[in-house]
Design a protein around this motif. Structure first.
Motif, short mmCIF file in Angstrom:
data_model
loop_
_atom_site.label_atom_id
_atom_site.label_comp_id
_atom_site.label_asym_id
_atom_site.label_seq_id
_atom_site.Cartn_x
_atom_site.Cartn_y
_atom_site.Cartn_z
N ASN A 20 48.33 -41.71 27.82
CA ASN A 20 47.19 -41.29 27.00
C ASN A 20 46.72 -42.42 26.08
OD1 ASN A 20 47.20 -38.76 28.16
ND2 ASN A 20 48.43 -37.83 26.55
N ILE A 21 47.69 -43.15 25.51
CA ILE A 21 47.34 -44.29 24.64
C ILE A 21 46.59 -45.35 25.44
CG2 ILE A 21 48.29 -46.24 23.34
CD1 ILE A 21 50.58 -44.31 22.49
N ASN A 22 47.11 -45.66 26.61
CA ASN A 22 46.47 -46.67 27.46
C ASN A 22 45.07 -46.24 27.89
OD1 ASN A 22 48.75 -48.28 27.34
ND2 ASN A 22 49.63 -47.50 29.23
N LYS A 23 44.93 -44.95 28.16
CA LYS A 23 43.64 -44.43 28.60
C LYS A 23 42.61 -44.50 27.47
CE LYS A 23 43.73 -40.85 31.33
NZ LYS A 23 43.81 -39.44 31.82
N SER A 24 43.04 -44.12 26.25
CA SER A 24 42.12 -44.13 25.11
C SER A 24 41.76 -45.55 24.71
CB SER A 24 42.72 -43.39 23.92
OG SER A 24 43.91 -44.01 23.48
N SER A 25 42.71 -46.48 24.83
CA SER A 25 42.44 -47.87 24.45
C SER A 25 41.45 -48.53 25.41
CB SER A 25 43.74 -48.68 24.39
OG SER A 25 44.31 -48.82 25.66
N GLU A 54 57.41 -39.38 27.05
CA GLU A 54 57.06 -40.76 26.68
C GLU A 54 56.04 -41.35 27.64
OE1 GLU A 54 60.48 -43.22 26.23
OE2 GLU A 54 61.35 -42.00 24.61
N HIS A 55 56.23 -41.07 28.92
CA HIS A 55 55.31 -41.57 29.94
C HIS A 55 53.90 -41.03 29.74
CE1 HIS A 55 53.74 -42.70 33.90
NE2 HIS A 55 53.40 -41.43 34.08
N ILE A 56 53.79 -39.74 29.48
CA ILE A 56 52.48 -39.12 29.30
C ILE A 56 51.82 -39.62 28.01
CG2 ILE A 56 51.33 -36.91 28.82
CD1 ILE A 56 53.29 -35.65 30.86
N GLU A 57 52.61 -39.78 26.95
CA GLU A 57 52.07 -40.30 25.69
C GLU A 57 51.56 -41.73 25.87
OE1 GLU A 57 54.68 -37.74 22.40
OE2 GLU A 57 55.35 -39.75 23.00
N GLU A 58 52.33 -42.56 26.57
CA GLU A 58 51.89 -43.94 26.81
C GLU A 58 50.64 -43.97 27.68
OE1 GLU A 58 54.99 -46.35 28.43
OE2 GLU A 58 56.32 -46.09 26.71
N SER A 94 55.30 -43.58 37.94
CA SER A 94 54.79 -44.64 37.07
C SER A 94 53.32 -44.36 36.82
CB SER A 94 54.97 -46.00 37.74
OG SER A 94 54.09 -46.10 38.85
N ASP A 95 52.63 -45.34 36.22
CA ASP A 95 51.18 -45.21 35.99
C ASP A 95 50.38 -45.29 37.28
OD1 ASP A 95 51.23 -44.78 33.31
OD2 ASP A 95 50.88 -46.85 32.74
N LEU A 96 50.97 -45.84 38.32
CA LEU A 96 50.25 -45.96 39.59
C LEU A 96 50.00 -44.57 40.18
CD1 LEU A 96 51.98 -49.06 41.21
CD2 LEU A 96 50.04 -48.97 39.63
N GLN A 97 49.09 -44.49 41.12
CA GLN A 97 48.62 -43.19 41.61
C GLN A 97 49.51 -42.53 42.65
OE1 GLN A 97 45.96 -41.49 40.21
NE2 GLN A 97 46.31 -43.17 38.78
N ASN A 98 50.23 -43.33 43.42
CA ASN A 98 50.92 -42.77 44.57
C ASN A 98 52.31 -42.23 44.23
OD1 ASN A 98 51.22 -42.02 47.24
ND2 ASN A 98 52.06 -44.00 47.85
#
Length: 296
Positions: free
Chosen positions: A287-292, A281-285, A159-163
């Protein structure tokens, strides 16, 4: 208007719980109660009972777990308390109060000696203490024959979480690091968002009068090395992934733990994405979240 279904999601700071929280607005038939271990400790039986009665809970999605495989060997009593004893208590409450239970389990209940995906009829044989505690938790649930309740085993969750493996590789390649990854461990990567959507989608269709076991992972099989290379390819980074065959893990892990999701697909007429498609899809999302984050 009919009352909404009250769902308690335990362990909501973890990968799956957090993913359910993120998509929860799209499921307005449910009224969600998200709790983490500080807000609702599943090892506290009295607290669980009080919370359920106060909030008129209809369904529990139990995402709370002790998931650190190496720490489970060192902190056996705590791992067993969270993954086994507390799960037994939770299932007992669900049985007494006619509450549906959706419990999340793991591919680590298997020994990894097969060379094709494990299905629900395969005999569990965990090779580490974490896997044993999760299996014992499953067994306790099954003895109650809970109405409209399921155990879902999943594998290689990210997921987006780190662990998780995917996030750790993404972090390393963002710093242009070269990475060594084992090439002799095989499984089915699972996007936590896909599992979250599946759980919330199938709940209204659960009709079983005793607990059923299902497997869920994204389709396809790869090695950790394959997965890391696919991440580099999709991010177009310059890191080099080097294969190694000897794991430096201190604890035994199944060498092959891919899961066969045929049963859940047929039962609920699902379409499950291939692991490569869902990873993209996960990586694209991400990147979108990071840029926003930097939009002002």
């Amino acid at each position: 208007m009919a009352d909404k279904i009250n769902i308690l999601v335990t362990g909501s700071d973890g990968q799956l719980g957090n993913s359910i929280k993120r998509i929860s607005n799209g499921f307005d038939i449910y009224n969600f109660h998200f709790t983490n271990k500080n807000e609702l400790d599943i090892t506290n039986n009295n607290l669980i009972q009080e919370y359920i009665e106060k909030n008129k809970i209809n369904i529990i999605i139990n995402c709370a777990a002790f998931t650190n495989v190496e720490e489970a060997e060192k902190k056996r009593e705590l791992a067993d308390l969270i993954n086994h004893v507390s799960v037994d208590n939770l299932a007992k409450i669900c049985s007494e109060q006619n509450i549906q239970l959706i419990h999340i389990s793991t591919d680590f209940i298997f020994d990894g000696l097969k060379d094709y995906p494990y299905n629900e009829k395969d005999t569990p044989n965990p090779i580490n203490f974490y896997g044993l505690t999760k299996l014992n938790g499953e067994k306790k649930i099954l003895k109650y024959d809970l109405n409209k309740s399921i155990i879902i085993r999943t594998s290689w969750l990210y997921s987006d979480l780190q662990n998780n493996f995917v996030s750790k590789i993404l972090d390393k390649i963002s710093f242009k690091e070269n990475i060594k990854v084992v090439d002799n461990e095989f499984g089915s990567p699972t996007n936590a968002k896909d599992l979250a959507i599946t759980i919330l989608t199938i709940i209204p269709n659960l009709k079983n009068n005793k607990t059923e076991v299902y497997h869920f992972s994204n389709t396809g099989i790869c090695s950790r090395y394959d997965l890391a290379n696919e991440i580099v390819k999709l991010t177009e980074e310059v890191s080099i992934i080097r294969p190694i065959s000897i794991s430096n893990f201190k604890v035994k892990r199944p060498k092959f733990s891919a899961l066969d999701s045929t049963k859940i697909v047929k039962k609920f007429d699902l379409k499950i994405k291939n692991w490569k498609e869902s990873l993209l899809e996960h990586i694209e999302e991400r990147n979108i979240n990071k840029s926003s984050t930097y939009d002002f």
